[in-house]
Each structure stands twice: as C-alpha cells, then as structure tokens.
Write an enzyme that holds these catalytic residues in place. Structure first.
Site, mmCIF file in Angstrom:
data_model
loop_
_atom_site.group_PDB
_atom_site.id
_atom_site.type_symbol
_atom_site.label_atom_id
_atom_site.label_comp_id
_atom_site.label_asym_id
_atom_site.label_seq_id
_atom_site.Cartn_x
_atom_site.Cartn_y
_atom_site.Cartn_z
ATOM 1 N N GLU A 161 0.825 -1.218 0.000
ATOM 2 C CA GLU A 161 0.000 0.000 0.000
ATOM 3 C C GLU A 161 0.857 1.265 0.000
ATOM 4 O O GLU A 161 0.774 2.093 0.912
ATOM 5 C CB GLU A 161 -0.963 0.002 1.186
ATOM 6 C CG GLU A 161 -2.052 -1.037 1.066
ATOM 7 C CD GLU A 161 -3.225 -0.785 2.007
ATOM 8 O OE1 GLU A 161 -3.118 0.089 2.888
ATOM 9 O OE2 GLU A 161 -4.255 -1.456 1.838
ATOM 10 N N GLU A 321 -6.331 -7.999 -0.236
ATOM 11 C CA GLU A 321 -6.837 -7.955 1.138
ATOM 12 C C GLU A 321 -8.310 -7.596 1.060
ATOM 13 O O GLU A 321 -8.663 -6.522 0.560
ATOM 14 C CB GLU A 321 -6.118 -6.876 1.959
ATOM 15 C CG GLU A 321 -4.626 -7.092 2.075
ATOM 16 C CD GLU A 321 -3.921 -5.986 2.866
ATOM 17 O OE1 GLU A 321 -4.595 -5.234 3.605
ATOM 18 O OE2 GLU A 321 -2.700 -5.866 2.719
HETATM 19 C C1 GAL Z 1 -4.198 -2.536 4.951
HETATM 20 C C2 GAL Z 1 -2.739 -2.922 5.110
HETATM 21 C C3 GAL Z 1 -2.559 -4.108 6.026
HETATM 22 C C4 GAL Z 1 -3.343 -3.923 7.267
HETATM 23 C C5 GAL Z 1 -4.792 -3.746 6.879
HETATM 24 C C6 GAL Z 1 -5.686 -3.601 8.073
HETATM 25 O O1 GAL Z 1 -4.323 -1.223 4.601
HETATM 26 O O2 GAL Z 1 -2.178 -3.232 3.864
HETATM 27 O O3 GAL Z 1 -1.186 -4.254 6.345
HETATM 28 O O4 GAL Z 1 -2.864 -2.834 7.968
HETATM 29 O O5 GAL Z 1 -4.917 -2.585 6.105
HETATM 30 O O6 GAL Z 1 -5.392 -2.459 8.756
#
Ligand code: GAL
Length: 712
Positions: A161, A321
C-alpha cells in the site's frame, strides 16, 4: 498458475493468469512454528491455493546490514506447498528495520511541520530518497536471487500500500529530488517560471537550486502549478521506486507475476509507468472502513464505487486484502460484517472485476498495532463463521471460475475517470466545489441503485462499448481526447460534458479562449461566457467546504451567506429542480437545443442544459454540477433516450446487479446486500452457477444471498 504477458491497460482487460488466486495474507512469523502445519491443512481444506507473505519482514530477512537469513520463510513456504498452497512474496520495503533507520536517518520522511518520522510503525521511510532506493534494490535482489528457482513462489507484491499512510515528504533529499525532476521537465528556469506563473506574487526563481517544496499555507496560498508539479513528482518518484524492484524481479524470473496492493490511492498515476510496469493491479477492499471515513452512503454502495474506480485504471484486478471481520487500529474500529456478509462482499468484488481474492488475514495478531484486526481464524486458533464463509466462497469460485476468467464487466454508462492530472488539478484550486469524484459518485450511486451497468473509464480507452460517456468537470481537458469522444458520438453515443470542463491548460493556467476550449466547444456547440457560485441549499457561507485538513488556517465559517434562502433552480422536462454549487451562462450555436433553462434570477431563460446532434449521437452540456434530483431527471431524459436500461427491471431495493461477459457468455451477478430476503423478477432464463438450478424469470435470495446466472 501460468502467466501470459499482460495486454495494454484498459478497463476491458482481463487477468493474465490461468487460475483464480484465492487465499489469505499470512504471517507465520507471528506464531509458534507448531501452528504452521495445522494452518496449511486448514487452508487446503478451505479450498485455498495461495498465501501472500513477508511484506513487513525485512528485519527477519536481513537482521543486520548485508546479513541475510531466509530460513523462516523457506520452511513456511515448504509446509504450505505440502498442502498445495503456493506463495506470493512481497518486497518488505514498507518497514525498513531499525538498523537501517539508525545507520541512514536521512531516509526518514519529514512532514509539513518539519517533523522527521520516527521509528516504531510503518511507511516511515521516504520513497523519494536515493539512499532508501539503494537499500530497496539490495533487499529485492537478495530475495529474488534466493527464490529464483523455488517452484512454490509464483509471484510478487511490491512493497505494501504505497503512499497509504502518507505520501508527502518535505525532507532535504525530497527537495533535491524535486529539483532534479523539474530540471528534467522544464530544462530552463524560464519555462518553470512561466508554468508556475512566477510574475504573480514575485514567486519566480533565478535557478533550479532555489526552488522550494510547496509547503501548504506557509504562510499563504501557493501557485496551483507549483502544487500540481509536486504531486506529479511524487507520483513519478513512487513509480520509479517500484520500477527498481520490478526490473530486478523480471530480470530474475520472467514466469513470476508482479502486482501492487493499493490502499488510499494517493499520488499514484496508475495509467502511467506505475500501472504499466505491473501484470495487474491489486486493490485492498475494506468497505466498512471507507464508508465511515468518507461517508459515501452505505458500505455496499461504497464498495461498488471503490471497485468501479479501481477497474478503470487497468481492467480486472485482484483483491489482495478483503475485509473479513471487525477491523481496528488503536484509534478506531469498523463495523463487523454480519453472518453471510463477508461472502457477499467477496462476491461483490468478483462481480465488479476481481479475478483473485485474499481474505485479510489468516488470523489476527496477538501483538502490535492491529491486535483487534480480525482474521478468518480467531485468537484462540479456532475457525468459526468467518472461516466457514471463506470456505463457502471458495466453493462458489470453484463453481464459477472456468466461466468467469476471461470475462470483463459490462458498462452502459461510463464516467470519465482514472486521470491523475485532473484529480490533482481540482485539489490545487477547489474553491469549495465538489471534486470530479464527488460529482461522479452521485451518478454512480444512482446507477448502482437502479441496476444500470455503470463504471469509470479514461477517454483514451475504448469507448465504443458504452452508450453514455459522462465527463464530470475535468478542468484539464486534453484536446487530443476530443477526436476520440467525437467518434464515439458520431457512432451513436451520448456524451455529457459537465460544467468547468476544459477551463485550464496542463499548467493550471486559465485558457485564453472561452471554455471548454475550441475543439470541445465546437463539439458541444457552447461557449461559457460567465460562471458563478450558487449558495449551498442550507445557506451556509463562503468557507463551508474549506479543506481545513489541508493545513489551512481559516476556520470554517458556518454563518449563512448573504444570499441564503435564495432559490436557484432550473426547469427540465416540465420539472423544477434546485441547482447546486455553480451556474454557467452559455453562448450557444444555432444547432443547439436547450433541454433545460434557468428559472430564476438574472440567468432566467438562459439554457442550463443543452443538446446537439452530432452524427448518430448527441452531445449534452450541463451548465451546472450534478445534484441528486438532477441525476434523476437526466436518467429519465438523456439516459433513457440513449437506450440505457437497468440490467434487471424493477430491481428491489438492496439488490445489486452486474454483468460480466465475454463474446460467448454472460454471467449476471445478483447479490442481496441486506439482512432480509428479496424476491427478484424479470430475470433471463438461465442457470444459477452457485446452485446448479434453472432460473425461469424469478428468484428468491436469502439475506446476503447471491446468484450467478449464466446464459448465452
Ligand atoms: C491494509 C494494510 C494491512 C493492514 C490492513 C488492516 O491497509 O495493507 O497491512 O494494515 O490494512 O489495517
């Protein structure tokens, strides 16, 4: 998992892999090794085929400078492979370890208040720093070489990110890099002074070494040209940082696919080098988080908007994710997806272009800044409803994937999107007006609710599959795009151009001819001779929409404006609608018809919306911004005239519908986003791939239920 060379960027592009990536981001380094085999077996039993690992593990891979240790991940990869699970590795550059920030403190970011980032969280290092880039290349090369021949490592994610926590830096090394960027861009200081308007407020420079970073409000407003170039520079620096890693990975093993997972979308030009370097783009989808942050009206609609924006950059994507349960960091917590909703949210992503998906995360951490960010397995290592839903989703994917892969998402209504310069140009000089995305979101939400196939597309992309193309007041209209949109109209399309489009050039200078600039003005048959503000409906004054979060010192003034209570309306199709934000007075050509006229004050009787027939299509010009009522009126008139119809007629409230299609097949995704059953009618004769049942016109969907209807 086989990779084909990626096709050029296009919203219609499908993924270049022969399988659907399905699994979880996984952190074996967070638990005792005795968990590992059980984890892998449970993943296999759920139907997963991949994990993503290592994005925050630089300190393990290189415990001190130049000393590498791959042991932990080698063992984890092997155990997962025993259960048929492949691995995606990440370059770990989002978290440079302490030895690096101790030995090279110059890599730390500096914020707009001159505060140097400290160690202890993530994204503390400045991607514009040449020293960081050197270390990034070193760790990437070491990892690439070590895993070159490992058959279980199938691809890579670059960093994590990028720019999500923060994208700006005001460090000395950032200033140097900015000046180099400008030298390259302008060659001579006179050209830079011209572009930034150096004769305004004596802001001119004698040479490039004098150029400063644009510190917001220090003490007053900056030239829009200066700000725009800083963001162009940040985007270029982000792409260059990623490019270093991509080059090394590609040179090492060309069978690997490479992507990045995007979060906040700041200072990244996806259609530029950044996106062109990758096999596909990954987008992290946290519907509940974004909905509450941005207040865009319900997390299902927000998710749909986010997915459609993502797709506009490069076509189908993966979701590295996807939210599974309650999410939190120390200062906030999100709502929890209800039973059935996690699967529904995952299917919504697939319905709008995801050709791969990973649930964040396998299990929650027991320590660190995300101890309550839930995963599929609970803290006590017991799989409960989220694991069961992920398994159900894996079953869904196994039933649809052969037909799904190779399809793209249908769009009747395309909204101009994915243009970095226009997004930034608005921010350099917003004057309290909605951004192009704020404006576009109104049309998008309307289409979402009505079941109209809608999405975002750049004017350079293939417009021929659309019925309507809407340009939401892009102030930097590149006249090179005009022939493309003209051809779209001549072939029968309907082009709708929003107010303020084409008012500035690439330097943010106001044009020396009337907007929207000669070529587009000829196409629309209008020229804008005057514009002005319309006070907000609630009567709040000048600074109501002031972006205080940008560090500006003037507080919002909530006193009513002097013209509060005054009604600015227009008449369209016999209906009176209150206008919002802005009016324009148009000069119109003789072949232009008024679809709506201003109804009150001095603009009374002047055209507010115009239409001009061109070839087999028409061009509509809006001399104002969208509002909810206006969107509705436009749908009933202009969109209906253009042959735009919902994918399913009489769609019940709370049901979302999209169509994924290829030449020989159609997959209609019908998803109930509510917690009560829905009856859906007017469906095509088809087979529901999720149940294998025939569907003859109607269907009942349980709460958060889903159907994927296949027909030719
Ligand atoms: C995303 C990030 C993850 C984790 C997730 C939940 O933005 O890539 O590492 O932090 O959010 O917070």
């Amino acid at each position: 998992m086989k990779r084909r060379p990626p096709a050029p960027l296009s919203v219609w592009r499908t993924l270049n892999l022969d399988d659907f990536l399905l699994g979880v981001p996984h952190y074996p380094e967070h638990v005792d090794e005795s968990y590992w085999r059980r984890d892998a077996e449970r993943m296999r039993d759920a139907g997963f085929n991949v994990v993503r690992m290592g994005e925050f593990a630089w300190h393990l891979w290189e415990p001190y400078e130049g000393k590498f240790d791959f042991d932990l991940f080698d063992r984890a990869i092997d155990i997962l492979a025993d259960c048929g699970i492949k691995t995606i590795l990440c370059t770990p550059t989002a978290t440079p370890p302490r030895w690096l920030t101790m030995n090279y403190p110059e890599v730390l970011r500096v914020d707009r208040n001159g505060r140097r980032a400290s160690h202890g969280s993530r994204q503390h290092a400045d991607t514009t720093s040449p020293v960081l880039r050197e270390h990034s290349r070193r760790i990437t090369r070491a990892l690439a070489e070590h895993y070159r021949d490992n058959p279980h490592v199938v691809g890579w994610q670059t960093d994590n990110e990028l720019n999500t926590t923060v994208s700006e830096s005001y460090s000395e090394s950032c200033a140097l890099a900015f000046r180099n960027y400008l030298r390259h861009r302008y060659q001579t200081i006179d050209k830079l002074n011209f572009a930034w308007g150096g004769d305004f407020w004596a802001t001119a420079y004698d040479n490039f070494d004098q150029v400063v970073l644009p510190l917001p409000m220090a003490p007053s407003y900056l030239s829009p040209g200066h700000v725009q170039d800083y963001h162009r520079f940040l985007a270029q620096a982000t792409a260059a940082f990623q490019h270093d890693q991509v080059r090394i990975l590609r040179e090492t093993n060309e069978a690997w696919f490479i992507f990045h997972n995007l979060g906040n979308l700041a200072d990244i030009d996806f259609r530029g080098e950044f996106g062109q370097d990758l096999d596909f783009i990954g987008f992290d989808i946290y519907p509940m988080l974004y909905d509450e942050f941005r207040r865009t009206g319900g997390h299902a609609a927000t998710q749909a908007l986010q997915l459609d924006i993502c797709r506009s950059y490069a076509g189908n994507f993966i979701v590295p994710e996807q939210a599974s349960g309650l999410g939190s960091q120390p200062s906030f917590t999100t709502m929890t997806p209800e039973p059935g909703e996690m699967r529904r949210m995952a299917l919504s992503s697939v319905a709008r272009g995801a050709d791969g998906l990973m649930f964040f995360r396998w299990r929650p951490a027991h320590f660190g800044a995300e101890i309550y960010w839930m995963g599929l397995i609970d803290h006590d290592d017991v799989p409960r409803r989220r694991y069961a839903e992920a398994k159900q989703f894996a079953g869904d994917i196994s039933r649809i994937k052969d037909q799904l892969l190779g399809t793209s998402v249908a769009m009747d209504v395309g909204i101009a999107g994915g243009d970095f310069d226009n997004q930034e140009a608005h921010k350099t000089y917003p004057i309290g007006l909605p951004s192009p995305m704020d404006d576009a979101a109104l049309l998008h939400r309307h289409c979402y609710k009505a079941g109209i196939a809608c999405g975002f597309i750049h004017p350079e992309d293939d417009l021929s599959r659309l019925k309507v193309f809407y340009i939401p007041h892009w102030v930097m209209w590149d006249q090179a795009w005009t022939p493309k949109v003209r051809a779209f109209v001549e072939n029968g399309g309907t082009l709708i151009v929003g107010a303020m489009t084409g008012t500035r050039d690439a330097n943010n200078h106001i044009l020396r001819e009337l907007a929207p600039g000669s070529a587009l003005a000829d196409l629309c048959g209008v020229r804008v001779e005057e514009f002005g503000r319309l006070t907000a409906k609630d009567g709040a004054g000048l600074f109501q929409r002031f972006p205080i979060d940008q560090g500006l010192f003037i507080p919002p003034n909530l006193l009513p404006s002097s013209s509060a209570g005054r009604k600015y309306s227009l008449e369209i199709g016999g209906r009176e609608i209150e206008a919002e934000h802005l009016y324009e007075l148009l000069e119109t050509g003789s072949d232009v018809e008024a679809l709506a006229t201003w109804k009150a004050w001095f603009a009374k009787g002047r055209p507010a919306i115009t239409s001009r027939r061109v070839g087999k299509g028409r061009v509509v010009y809006l001399a104002t911004y969208l509002g909810e009522e206006l969107v509705e009126a436009l749908t009933q008139t202009v969109l209906a005239d253009a042959g735009v119809e919902p994918l399913i007629r009489d769609l019940p409230e709370g049901v979302e519908v999209t169509l994924r299609q290829a030449e020989d097949r159609k997959l209609l995704f019908v998803l109930n986003v509510t917690d009560t059953p829905r009856q859906i009618v007017n469906l095509p004769a088809s087979i529901d791939l999720l149940t294998g049942q025939r569907v003859d016109g109607s269907l009942e969907l349980a709460e958060y239920g889903a159907a994927v209807l296949s027909y030719a």
